[in-house]
Write an enzyme that holds these catalytic residues in place. Structure first.
Site, PDB file in Angstrom:
ATOM      1  NE  ARG A  12      -4.104   1.866   0.698  1.00  0.00           N
ATOM      2  CZ  ARG A  12      -5.074   2.168  -0.156  1.00  0.00           C
ATOM      3  NH1 ARG A  12      -5.034   1.728  -1.408  1.00  0.00           N
ATOM      4  NH2 ARG A  12      -6.100   2.873   0.235  1.00  0.00           N
ATOM      5  CB  THR A  70      -8.982  -0.927  -8.363  1.00  0.00           C
ATOM      6  OG1 THR A  70      -8.764   0.344  -7.762  1.00  0.00           O
ATOM      7  CG2 THR A  70      -8.301  -1.964  -7.506  1.00  0.00           C
ATOM      8  CG  ASN A 124      -8.301   6.016  -5.345  1.00  0.00           C
ATOM      9  OD1 ASN A 124      -9.147   5.142  -5.122  1.00  0.00           O
ATOM     10  ND2 ASN A 124      -8.442   7.248  -4.930  1.00  0.00           N
ATOM     11  CB  SER A 175      -7.064  -0.223   1.176  1.00  0.00           C
ATOM     12  OG  SER A 175      -7.510  -0.877   0.009  1.00  0.00           O
ATOM     13  CB  SER A 176     -12.499  -0.861   0.302  1.00  0.00           C
ATOM     14  OG  SER A 176     -12.903   0.250   1.065  1.00  0.00           O
ATOM     15  N   GLY A 190     -13.828   0.254  -5.319  1.00  0.00           N
ATOM     16  CA  GLY A 190     -13.849   1.233  -4.229  1.00  0.00           C
ATOM     17  C   GLY A 190     -14.488   0.655  -2.976  1.00  0.00           C
TER      18      GLY A 190
HETATM   19  O1  DON Z   1      -7.928   1.002  -1.799  1.00  0.00           O
HETATM   20  C1  DON Z   1      -9.091   1.326  -2.037  1.00  0.00           C
HETATM   21  O2  DON Z   1     -10.012   1.056  -1.298  1.00  0.00           O
HETATM   22  C2  DON Z   1      -9.392   2.093  -3.314  1.00  0.00           C
HETATM   23  N1  DON Z   1      -8.242   2.856  -3.693  1.00  0.00           N
HETATM   24  C3  DON Z   1      -9.818   1.143  -4.385  1.00  0.00           C
HETATM   25  C4  DON Z   1     -10.249   1.874  -5.611  1.00  0.00           C
HETATM   26  C5  DON Z   1     -11.071   1.076  -6.525  1.00  0.00           C
HETATM   27  O3  DON Z   1     -11.328  -0.083  -6.334  1.00  0.00           O
HETATM   28  C6  DON Z   1     -11.617   1.762  -7.704  1.00  0.00           C
HETATM   29  N2  DON Z   1     -12.318   0.802  -8.529  1.00  0.00           N
HETATM   30  N3  DON Z   1     -13.251   0.780  -9.186  1.00  0.00           N
END
Ligand code: DON
Length: 561
Positions: free
Chosen positions: A104, A364, A384, A435-436, A461
């Protein structure tokens, strides 16, 4: 709520209740028939093939994961790459061990405590970039667990960057959506229509340099110097000392049991594993199979609401903030379960938490790998937003992330995903943003009592966790086909906004009517979301099933033993 004073993530987890500490060995796929071969399932076929090429060359799942990750960073330049970060969840078959490589991003020193984001965007432009972790993560994974030299894993990515690839419909849509944030270098490289070719000669050169000198060059060598100079000139915050200080970290994953299944998932600074454990912990005594569809949906929505409330309020980088000791305490989760009224939705305003929201879309990537020896990788990687910050470093060709927006840059205000988060996830130099991302293994018996492993994860996200939850439940409850665990329409509640976001068709009309009657605000999203890439491994036969998400154009590539 009692607050523990634990700093290291390792220790933070050791302090969590036994739910988390189910011994990995118990669930390791021991006595299993070896997989019938190797498999990589990824969002882009060329990246899946890059992984398979490593298996063909005598590499293992970890070499394959490295090659797939690097190739994805080239052919999905809007989704991940060495300018970003992510999490690799590994299962090492020989020692029956699960580990997580935490790659990360960290906040650069100049980000201070986020003051800069009072006047500048945390989404667009070089100042929104965290210190990239992917190169370090890949380096660590290959050094500790791979069989081939890192240079091998870099070959397909270098070739793809030089030779180029045609813009897909999906990528063209992302470009249209994001092009206004592009800096001139990004515009020259990526402002293209469907079918046009994207070539990245500068990135190819950078990757070749890393192949020749090792990933250390990214953090302490010529690449570090170039990146830092670009950042300084163009208004970014990352400096050489931030790069020098960066470390990928091997962590113990979150692990817990639920009704005969063993779940292994991402640890902090991802909220994924803890949030899954929170939901399943609330449902410890619920036989979901016996519930009517509306009751099942209601219960899941209410459990998500409570788990996301706690996630948003209490979770952050455990190396910086104390996570409540009783976060997953079964007694506390039982009380939360008891607070669910099966006839009425609980308004978020009645659950003590943080105040109001917003919303957006992004990108992502996730991929899943297994090799013939049973080693496995679930990896979710990100920059992101689509094309991260929109900033490409001119002297390296690297697309810089905008992961700083995953911090609560303004605690109490929604971020790009509408998440309203607290001070636990506030910005601090060197800290990792929450993060998710939820790369996950679920292990347990299928219909015939034989064990199976489900390797799963997705972009999306804040909705990633609920997607992994629903797909895992599909696997556990086993009422439909593996393809529909991944492809069934999804629904999501993240506490705030206090609505059930859902894909078209997520609820049959009678279920939707019943949910509305119980007080849920249903919000149908125009577009489907997520791009899950999963593998099902049946232990008794060794059979592998690759399940790319029908929402994308991913591929499962199989290499027979
Ligand atoms: O780490 C995270 O939670 C976000 N940066 C993830 C972003 C993401 O999955 C965008 N996708 N559609």
């Amino acid at each position: 709520m009692k607050l523990g004073r634990m700093r290291a993530c390792r220790r933070a987890q050791a302090g969590l209740p036994s739910l988390l500490l189910a011994i990995a060995l118990l669930a390791a796929p021991a006595h299993a028939a070896a997989p019938q071969g190797g498999m990589v399932v990824a969002a882009e076929p060329a990246a899946a093939r890059a992984g398979i090429a490593m298996l063909k060359a005598g590499g293992n799942a970890f070499d394959a994961a490295a090659a797939t990750a690097l190739a994805l960073g080239v052919v999905e330049p809007g989704s991940s790459g060495i300018g970003g970060g992510g999490f690799f969840l590994l299962y090492i078959a020989k020692t029956h061990r699960y580990v997580m490589i935490d790659a990360r991003e960290t906040a650069p020193r100049l980000a201070g405590h986020g003051e800069v984001f009072r006047t500048q965007s945390s989404i667009d432009g070089p100042q929104s970039a965290g210190v990239p972790g992917l190169a370090a993560g890949i380096g660590l994974m290959v050094k500790r667990y791979g069989r081939l030299p890192l240079t091998r894993a870099m070959e397909p990515a270098i070739r793809l960057a030089k030779r180029g690839f045609p813009v897909s419909k999906r990528l063209a849509a992302m470009i249209r959506w994001r092009r206004t944030a592009f800096n001139p270098t990004a515009r020259a490289l990526f402002d293209k229509q469907e079918g046009e070719i994207i070539r990245q000669p500068q990135l190819a050169e950078t990757l070749a340099r890393l192949a020749a000198r090792g990933m250390a060059d990214f953090y302490r060598g010529e690449t570090a110097g170039r990146l830092a100079a670009d950042m300084r000139r163009d208004g970014g915050l990352i400096r050489r000392d931030d790069l020098t200080a960066y470390r990928a970290i091997e962590r113990r994953p979150v692990a817990f049991d639920w009704r005969g299944f063993h779940v292994v998932s991402a640890a902090l600074p991802s909220s994924g594993g803890l949030t899954l454990a929170h939901v399943f912990g609330q449902l410890a005594h619920d036989d979901l199979k016996r519930l009517a569809p509306a009751d099942r949906a209601h219960l899941l929505i209410e459990a998500m609401k409570r788990a996301y409330r706690d996630r948003n309020q209490y979770l952050g980088d455990a190396d910086f903030v104390a996570i409540p000791r009783d976060y997953l305490d079964p007694a506390r989760l039982k009380r939360l379960r008891a607070s669910i009224d099966m006839r009425h939705a609980t308004p978020a305003s009645r659950l003590k938490g943080l105040a109001e929201p917003g919303g957006a879309a992004a990108n992502t990537t996730h991929f899943s790998v297994i090799d013939k020896d049973g080693n496995m990788v679930a990896a979710t990687l990100s920059i992101n937003y689509p094309f991260g910050s929109g900033y490409v470093s001119p002297s390296t060709g690297i697309v810089l992330n905008d992961e700083m927006d995953d911090f609560a840059t303004r605690p109490g205000q929604p971020n790009a995903y509408g998440l309203v988060q607290g001070t636990a996830n506030a910005v601090a130099p060197g800290k990792r943003m929450l993060s998710s991302m939820t790369p996950t293994f679920v292990i347990g018996p299928g219909k015939h009592g034989k064990n199976r492993t489900f390797i799963v994860g997705t972009p999306g996200g804040s909705r990633i966790i609920s997607m992994v939850l629903l797909a895992s439940l599909g696997f556990m409850l086993d009422e439909t086909t593996p393809a529909s665990w991944v492809n069934a329409p999804r629904f999501h509640h993240q506490f705030l906004p206090d609505v059930v976001q859902h894909e078209p068709g997520a609820f049959p009309p009678d279920v939707a009517a019943e949910l509305k009657h119980r007080g849920h605000a249903l919000k149908e999203l125009k577009r489907r979301y997520g791009n899950m890439q999963a593998i099902l491994y049946e232990h008794a036969s060794g059979r592998l099933t690759g399940i790319p998400d029908a929402r994308g154009h991913g591929a499962a590539v199989f290499l027979p033993r």
